[in-house]
Design a protein around this motif. Sequence first.
Motif, short mmCIF file in Angstrom:
data_model
loop_
_atom_site.label_atom_id
_atom_site.label_comp_id
_atom_site.label_asym_id
_atom_site.label_seq_id
_atom_site.Cartn_x
_atom_site.Cartn_y
_atom_site.Cartn_z
N ARG A 17 0.84 -1.20 0.00
CA ARG A 17 0.00 0.00 0.00
C ARG A 17 0.87 1.24 0.00
NH1 ARG A 17 -5.11 -0.13 0.18
NH2 ARG A 17 -6.08 -2.12 0.58
N LEU A 18 0.45 2.19 -0.82
CA LEU A 18 1.14 3.46 -0.82
C LEU A 18 0.05 4.47 -0.49
CD1 LEU A 18 3.90 4.64 -1.37
CD2 LEU A 18 3.27 4.93 -3.74
N GLY A 19 0.02 4.92 0.75
CA GLY A 19 -1.12 5.73 1.18
C GLY A 19 -2.35 4.86 1.16
N GLY A 20 -3.39 5.33 0.51
CA GLY A 20 -4.63 4.56 0.45
C GLY A 20 -4.64 3.53 -0.66
N ALA A 21 -3.82 3.76 -1.70
CA ALA A 21 -3.92 2.92 -2.88
C ALA A 21 -3.05 1.68 -2.79
CB ALA A 21 -3.53 3.72 -4.11
N ALA A 81 1.09 9.64 -2.43
CA ALA A 81 0.97 8.22 -2.14
C ALA A 81 -0.41 7.71 -2.49
CB ALA A 81 1.24 8.02 -0.67
N ALA A 82 -1.37 8.49 -2.11
CA ALA A 82 -2.72 8.01 -2.23
C ALA A 82 -3.32 8.52 -3.50
CB ALA A 82 -3.48 8.52 -1.05
N ALA A 115 -7.60 6.58 -3.54
CA ALA A 115 -8.35 5.60 -2.80
C ALA A 115 -9.38 6.34 -2.00
CB ALA A 115 -7.44 4.87 -1.89
N ARG A 146 -12.03 5.27 0.17
CA ARG A 146 -12.61 4.06 0.74
C ARG A 146 -13.83 4.41 1.54
NH1 ARG A 146 -8.05 2.10 -0.58
NH2 ARG A 146 -8.56 0.47 -2.05
#
Lengths: 113, 256, 152
Positions: free
Chosen positions: B183-187, C15-16, C19, C21
């Motif tokens: 996982r990289l952050g949320g993804a 990073a994100a 996502a 969620r």
Amino acid sequence: MARTLITVPSSARRGEIIEVRVLIQHPMETGYRRSSEGSILPRNLLRRYTARFVAADAGGAGELVFAADLHAAIAANPYLSFNYRATTTGKFVFAWEGDEGFSHREETVLRVV
Amino acid sequence: MTNYLLTLVLALVLALWSLHTSAQDPRRSSFDAMSPATQALQRDDSQNPAMLWVKEGEALWSRAPVSGTKSCADCHGGLSRMRGVATRYPAYDTSSSRVLNLGARINLCRTNHQGQPAWRTEDSARLSVEAAIALQSRGLPITPPAHPALKAAQQRGATLFASRIGQVDLSCADCHTTLAGKRLGGAKLPQAHPTGYPIYRLEWQSLGSLNRRLRSCLSAVRADASSFSDEEFVAIEAYLMQRANGMPLETPGVRP
Amino acid sequence: MKRRAFLLVSTLTIAAMHACRVSAAPSRAPLSPTLEKLVQQFAAGRPVTEGRVKFDIAPLVDNGNSVPIEVSVESPMTPADHVVAIAVFNEKNPQNDVAVFTLSPAMGRARVATRMRLAISQQLVAVAKMHDGQCFTHTVDVLVTLASCLED
């Protein structure tokens, strides 16, 4: 012209409850988003969907089966699924209306055996 | 009899071997890591928004762009005749002496055979036709053809895939090979197999090409889309397809 | 947002990539004042009770741009006893209305499914109005860990 994807059985037994699924190509632009250039994308929403059923032996505008008033929180390319109790052969008339004069109509025949 | 036995034994060995390799194949489509809700979108054509574009593509296939010109169907016949075609692209095109992806190959017919201006990469019409063609290969394994020019492109793509880019100074391989599955952050980082293109990406709320997906990755590492030339983008596509060799095509895919 | 600000924000959250969620848990908690007001308006003075309505929302969704929802109501859907409307309201999107559905006995089943957008964690409520004007609700608290949706 907008593309639609309609999934309805072409025939059903009398009294059977069938599922109707409709999908239409539409951005559902909220009016809050910005383009990559930074300008606000104008609001462009689909506002109303109606499903009527016109019995083959009755004609006319038929009866309203289901309707939906849609708002900006509905996802792009709006999808709706609902049910219908097959009673008599006829046709569905589906209509979508929205901003900027958007209007689209589709018909599909249901044979009841 | 011995012949029959031999065939049987051979078949068994082959079957076991393929079982073994599929169990061993560590390659995964990003589909596997998606939420059940997003998987359902792709699995069910009556829910998959990408099918709206496919339907458009089917209409464009059999319609002449202007009267007096030929439709795709006039020359090629039914869309089902395109079965298997999408598994082979990017491929080397002899007439233009270039490695072309499927979209560019379609454009060649549009300019040469229909006398129309080429479609832009993200033109909805081009994506629609491409999706309708690629759908004919759904479930078929990706099979890049063997050609020296394509091989050169794949190698060039492999080099680019391993090179660090952008202000963040990460390579494609850092995220998609070394860190894949993490996982990289949320993804969750996928292995980046291009099995479903063109895809309906929830983030885009529309259909988009592999090129657009790659540009999204570039912007994620704060690199400019102009870091790569058109040829380099196609080279990366060619490498990604080689890397996914044998994996089944899923077009039209849905991705978050 | 200007390009520069966009870059800044997205650098922080590189990073994100996208996502969003979403997870939901049934809630007995009282409605937020905003939702309470919307429900009361919809009910037009008729009693509002919790129950009979089931508001289904996937516990884990990759992206807030398209969250499947389904609302079903216990009802025989006969001319004498049926659901006439279902409204879905959200607390914190820029607009509180999600959709208002008109139902009829011809449907045979009081059920509707669609896909909605969810920008941030919030409460959602589905209200069903019966033929006699009585209303029933089901409230869900939705957690959206919106990690980005920042790229182009």
